[in-house]
Design a protein around this motif. Structure first.
Motif, PDB file in Angstrom:
ATOM      1  N   VAL B  28      -5.155   0.222  -5.034  1.00 51.88           N
ATOM      2  CA  VAL B  28      -4.836   0.218  -3.613  1.00 51.88           C
ATOM      3  C   VAL B  28      -4.384   1.620  -3.215  1.00 51.88           C
ATOM      4  O   VAL B  28      -3.363   2.108  -3.694  1.00 51.88           O
ATOM      5  CB  VAL B  28      -3.735  -0.816  -3.293  1.00 51.88           C
ATOM      6  CG1 VAL B  28      -3.473  -0.848  -1.780  1.00 51.88           C
ATOM      7  CG2 VAL B  28      -4.124  -2.187  -3.798  1.00 51.88           C
ATOM      8  N   GLY B  29      -5.165   2.259  -2.379  1.00 54.28           N
ATOM      9  CA  GLY B  29      -4.841   3.615  -1.932  1.00 54.28           C
ATOM     10  C   GLY B  29      -5.892   4.603  -2.381  1.00 54.28           C
ATOM     11  O   GLY B  29      -6.037   4.867  -3.578  1.00 54.28           O
ATOM     12  N   GLY B  30      -6.663   5.107  -1.417  1.00 53.92           N
ATOM     13  CA  GLY B  30      -7.736   6.049  -1.742  1.00 53.92           C
ATOM     14  C   GLY B  30      -7.352   7.487  -1.451  1.00 53.92           C
ATOM     15  O   GLY B  30      -8.096   8.232  -0.821  1.00 53.92           O
ATOM     16  N   LEU B  53      -9.413   0.742  -2.799  1.00 52.47           N
ATOM     17  CA  LEU B  53      -9.331   0.289  -1.413  1.00 52.47           C
ATOM     18  C   LEU B  53      -8.495   1.281  -0.603  1.00 52.47           C
ATOM     19  O   LEU B  53      -7.386   1.636  -0.997  1.00 52.47           O
ATOM     20  CB  LEU B  53      -8.683  -1.102  -1.324  1.00 52.47           C
ATOM     21  CG  LEU B  53      -9.264  -2.196  -2.226  1.00 52.47           C
ATOM     22  CD1 LEU B  53      -8.563  -3.520  -1.941  1.00 52.47           C
ATOM     23  CD2 LEU B  53     -10.767  -2.320  -2.025  1.00 52.47           C
ATOM     24  N   GLU B  54      -9.035   1.716   0.518  1.00 55.03           N
ATOM     25  CA  GLU B  54      -8.325   2.679   1.361  1.00 55.03           C
ATOM     26  C   GLU B  54      -8.288   2.113   2.779  1.00 55.03           C
ATOM     27  O   GLU B  54      -9.317   1.777   3.341  1.00 55.03           O
ATOM     28  CB  GLU B  54      -9.070   4.027   1.323  1.00 55.03           C
ATOM     29  CG  GLU B  54      -8.642   5.028   2.373  1.00 55.03           C
ATOM     30  CD  GLU B  54      -7.135   5.281   2.399  1.00 55.03           C
ATOM     31  OE1 GLU B  54      -6.545   5.563   1.346  1.00 55.03           O
ATOM     32  OE2 GLU B  54      -6.547   5.185   3.507  1.00 55.03           O
ATOM     33  N   LYS B  55      -7.072   2.019   3.344  1.00 57.55           N
ATOM     34  CA  LYS B  55      -6.991   1.375   4.661  1.00 57.55           C
ATOM     35  C   LYS B  55      -7.511   2.276   5.769  1.00 57.55           C
ATOM     36  O   LYS B  55      -7.946   1.802   6.802  1.00 57.55           O
ATOM     37  CB  LYS B  55      -5.560   0.930   4.958  1.00 57.55           C
ATOM     38  CG  LYS B  55      -4.620   2.039   5.339  1.00 57.55           C
ATOM     39  CD  LYS B  55      -3.290   1.461   5.816  1.00 57.55           C
ATOM     40  CE  LYS B  55      -2.288   2.589   6.017  1.00 57.55           C
ATOM     41  NZ  LYS B  55      -1.000   2.097   6.499  1.00 57.55           N
ATOM     42  N   VAL B 208      -0.688 -11.534 -10.745  1.00 55.34           N
ATOM     43  CA  VAL B 208      -1.552 -11.256  -9.597  1.00 55.34           C
ATOM     44  C   VAL B 208      -2.986 -11.558 -10.001  1.00 55.34           C
ATOM     45  O   VAL B 208      -3.420 -11.247 -11.123  1.00 55.34           O
ATOM     46  CB  VAL B 208      -1.387  -9.790  -9.112  1.00 55.34           C
ATOM     47  CG1 VAL B 208      -1.902  -8.788 -10.133  1.00 55.34           C
ATOM     48  CG2 VAL B 208      -2.087  -9.571  -7.771  1.00 55.34           C
ATOM     49  N   VAL B 209      -3.731 -12.236  -9.104  1.00 52.14           N
ATOM     50  CA  VAL B 209      -5.123 -12.581  -9.428  1.00 52.14           C
ATOM     51  C   VAL B 209      -6.093 -12.137  -8.339  1.00 52.14           C
ATOM     52  O   VAL B 209      -7.301 -12.307  -8.474  1.00 52.14           O
ATOM     53  CB  VAL B 209      -5.297 -14.104  -9.658  1.00 52.14           C
ATOM     54  CG1 VAL B 209      -4.557 -14.542 -10.901  1.00 52.14           C
ATOM     55  CG2 VAL B 209      -4.837 -14.899  -8.445  1.00 52.14           C
ATOM     56  N   GLY B 210      -5.573 -11.564  -7.267  1.00 49.99           N
ATOM     57  CA  GLY B 210      -6.478 -11.125  -6.217  1.00 49.99           C
ATOM     58  C   GLY B 210      -5.760 -10.375  -5.119  1.00 49.99           C
ATOM     59  O   GLY B 210      -4.525 -10.297  -5.090  1.00 49.99           O
ATOM     60  N   VAL B 211      -6.578  -9.802  -4.248  1.00 50.55           N
ATOM     61  CA  VAL B 211      -6.067  -8.983  -3.160  1.00 50.55           C
ATOM     62  C   VAL B 211      -6.663  -9.514  -1.860  1.00 50.55           C
ATOM     63  O   VAL B 211      -7.875  -9.704  -1.771  1.00 50.55           O
ATOM     64  CB  VAL B 211      -6.504  -7.512  -3.357  1.00 50.55           C
ATOM     65  CG1 VAL B 211      -5.987  -6.636  -2.232  1.00 50.55           C
ATOM     66  CG2 VAL B 211      -6.026  -6.991  -4.696  1.00 50.55           C
ATOM     67  N   LEU B 225      -1.084   0.035  -7.642  1.00 45.23           N
ATOM     68  CA  LEU B 225      -0.669   0.493  -6.318  1.00 45.23           C
ATOM     69  C   LEU B 225      -0.500   2.012  -6.323  1.00 45.23           C
ATOM     70  O   LEU B 225       0.273   2.554  -7.100  1.00 45.23           O
ATOM     71  CB  LEU B 225       0.652  -0.166  -5.909  1.00 45.23           C
ATOM     72  CG  LEU B 225       0.716  -1.703  -5.973  1.00 45.23           C
ATOM     73  CD1 LEU B 225       2.098  -2.189  -5.549  1.00 45.23           C
ATOM     74  CD2 LEU B 225      -0.366  -2.320  -5.103  1.00 45.23           C
ATOM     75  N   CYS B 226      -1.212   2.694  -5.436  1.00 44.36           N
ATOM     76  CA  CYS B 226      -1.107   4.155  -5.300  1.00 44.36           C
ATOM     77  C   CYS B 226      -0.946   4.486  -3.830  1.00 44.36           C
ATOM     78  O   CYS B 226      -1.753   5.208  -3.252  1.00 44.36           O
ATOM     79  CB  CYS B 226      -2.369   4.845  -5.813  1.00 44.36           C
ATOM     80  SG  CYS B 226      -2.553   4.815  -7.588  1.00 44.36           S
ATOM     81  N   ALA B 227       0.064   3.917  -3.190  1.00 42.47           N
ATOM     82  CA  ALA B 227       0.135   3.974  -1.731  1.00 42.47           C
ATOM     83  C   ALA B 227       1.242   4.874  -1.204  1.00 42.47           C
ATOM     84  O   ALA B 227       1.552   4.827  -0.011  1.00 42.47           O
ATOM     85  CB  ALA B 227       0.279   2.571  -1.176  1.00 42.47           C
TER      86      ALA B 227
END
Lengths: 134, 406
Positions: B28-30, B53-55, B208-211, B225-227
């Motif tokens: 999470v975090g591009g 994934l990047e918001k 955790v099993v999904g986003v 997590l890289c946010a």
């Protein structure tokens, strides 16, 4: 720059104030009984909401008094100021605990009916000037 | 001979795939750290069925907002090890990624303005040398020789009493770094999914099993997590808390100038750091705004103060103009060291708390975090930077080496 409504001196520039971080963090009642985990929560963990945050400020170059403030951490709008020691004006009197989880509650601009007689005050939005970024 | 044509417009460096319904791991975090993590997951651990994934858009957060300083002259062994590993990776990455991101090892100077500064600096030079980090102590005259535009006269409020100098430190082109990682990730099959905001996590008990995202639900075995500044928000969604406070951190650039500034100068005491970008802008930054904020902007007096400090140290900057200022959201910890490791949620890992200095750590964050995600346990370089240190008390207090944002 924030225009902060000091409850004693009125609206003043942010440069006259110092920040005190999250409000409503009481010293543990029985410090000798705390586990390492509990100490760690008290020392290092603070709420970090994206939204309304209850925080402390001190008017260092004015009245030198501390007070609490509700501020939106995204828009930087100041929602209300209220005295040290009183409860968060945007939480119901019997509802949320004083140092509960991070605020994800609705954006409240209440004037603090829950607060004691020293009334908390709502001020018009004050934010950093638009020109300050980009 | 045929007529010379202008080169074709380059192809896009990565695909824009639709998210699949499941991946072996989701980052999470591009930004720089997310892309570097994906790169090392694919390269070192053979995990290519993964997504970043990047918001917003790729590398549009702090990766686009930092002042690109790279150095490793930290005081403590744990920090020196991870930052020096990062610096060594910076030195080889342009070749490895086959992309020149203009890593310019022009050196970084950390000025000392008080007797306390001098003592701390000399101690840090000693500690650096013991850890194999290149470091020197310079007297004011040597400072002047390396950076002639610095004012070393003793009639200013905080005269320059010397400086530490790390010759291998420098700056790089931040956007190119992100593109270099993204291109290689894409080549290895990693899906980089922009405009994909995480709105929640699927859990099975403590695992955790999904986003959940605005583009549908993605099943996954592992989440990293890289946010940066939004780490607390994601942790909250996942059901745990982080000892992080998010603050605005501002920076600014001047208009373009002839090359005048040969190195990078930082001052903890008067709170400014300055370099000159490859194109010619003077790039400056200083400390965070005092209050918590997610607004990607701060208060103007912070800019004013760093300009005052810059003009006192560099009198020739007095006629330069501010071209633009901006802010990022930095994730600060109380010991000014990052958190890279496991979380209370099984199969969820966190890389955050790099605060004001995450850019320089990008390659090491990626390498160690990828190791942590792939094996489920930290690499020896990031083991000390665990979330547990706030309970055990084994803090890594880097406020001396990281007192001014960098």
């Amino acid at each position: 720059m924030l225009l902060i409504p000091c409850p004693n001196c009125g609206p003043r520039d942010e440069t006259e104030f110092h920040y005190g971080g999250q409000a409503h963090v009481p010293y543990p009642e029985n410090p000798n009984e705390l586990t390492d985990t509990e100490w760690s929560r008290y020392l290092f963990y603070r709420e970090n909401p994206k939204g309304i945050f209850a925080e402390r400020w001190v008017h260092s170059t004015g009245c030198r008094q501390w007070f609490n403030m509700l501020r939106d951490t995204v828009s930087y709008d100041i929602k209300s100021v209220y005295p040290m020691g009183s409860k968060r004006p945007d939480r119901s009197p019997d509802g949320a605990p004083e140092s509960g989880t991070a605020s994800t509650g609705p954006d409240s601009t209440t004037t603090g009916s829950a607060a004691p007689s020293t009334s908390s005050t709502s001020f018009p939005s004050t934010t950093a000037p638009e020109g300050a970024t980009k | 001979m045929s007529t010379q044509h202008l080169p074709e417009h380059p192809d896009f460096l990565w695909r824009n795939p639709e998210p699949k319904s499941s991946y072996d791991a989701v980052i999470v975090g591009g930004g720089g750290h997310g892309l570097a993590t994906a790169y090392f997951l694919a390269k070192n651990h053979g995990m290519t069925n993964i997504a970043v994934l990047e918001k917003g858009w790729l590398a549009g957060g702090n990766m686009a907002r930092n002042t690109t300083i790279i150095r490793s002259n930290y005081l403590w062994d744990e920090s020196a090890a991870i930052y020096e590993h990062a610096l060594k990776l910076w030195e080889i990455l342009p070749e490895e990624l086959e992309y020149d991101f203009l890593f310019s090892q022009r050196g970084v100077m950390n000025l000392a303005h008080t007797l306390g500064d001098v003592r701390e600096s000399i101690r840090r030079v000693g500690a650096n040398k013991l850890n194999g980090v290149d470091a020197e102590w310079l007297d004011p005259q040597q400072v002047k020789e390396l950076c002639p535009i610095l004012n070393i006269r003793d009639n200013i409020r905080y005269p320059v009493m010397g400086a530490t100098y790390q010759p291998r430190a420098g700056i790089a082109k931040h956007d190119h770094v992100a593109w270099a990682f993204a291109r290689k990730c894409d080549e290895m099959g990693v899906d980089i999914i922009q405009n994909c905001e995480v709105t929640g996590f699927l859990k099975d008990g403590d695992r955790v099993v999904g986003v959940k995202t605005n583009r549908g639900t993605i099943n996954t075995e592992k989440v990293g997590l890289c946010a940066a500044g939004h780490s607390s928000v994601l942790a909250e969604m996942a059901g745990f808390q982080l000892p992080i406070q998010s603050h605005p951190l501002q920076a600014l650039v001047s208009e373009l100038h002839e090359p005048v500034h040969p190195t990078v100068v930082m001052s903890n005491h008067v709170h400014v750091y300055v370099s000159q970008a490859h194109k010619g802008e003077l790039v400056m930054g200083a400390g965070v705004d005092s209050y918590n904020g997610y607004g990607q902007r701060g208060s103007f007096h912070v800019i004013e103060q760093q300009m005052a400090a810059a003009v006192e140290l560099f009198p020739i900057f007095a006629r330069a103009h501010v071209l633009r200022t901006w802010g990022g959201i930095v994730d600060t910890t109380l010991d000014a060291s990052p958190i890279v490791g496991t979380t209370p949620v099984e199969n969820m890992f966190v890389n955050c708390g790099w605060g004001t200095g995450g850019f320089k750590g990008t390659p090491a964050a990626g390498m160690t975090f990828a190791h942590t995600i792939a094996t489920g346990a930290p690499h020896k370089l990031n083991a000390p930077f665990s979330l547990e240190r706030f309970e055990t008390g084994a803090l890594i207090d880097e406020h001396g080496a990281a007192a001014v944002a960098h």
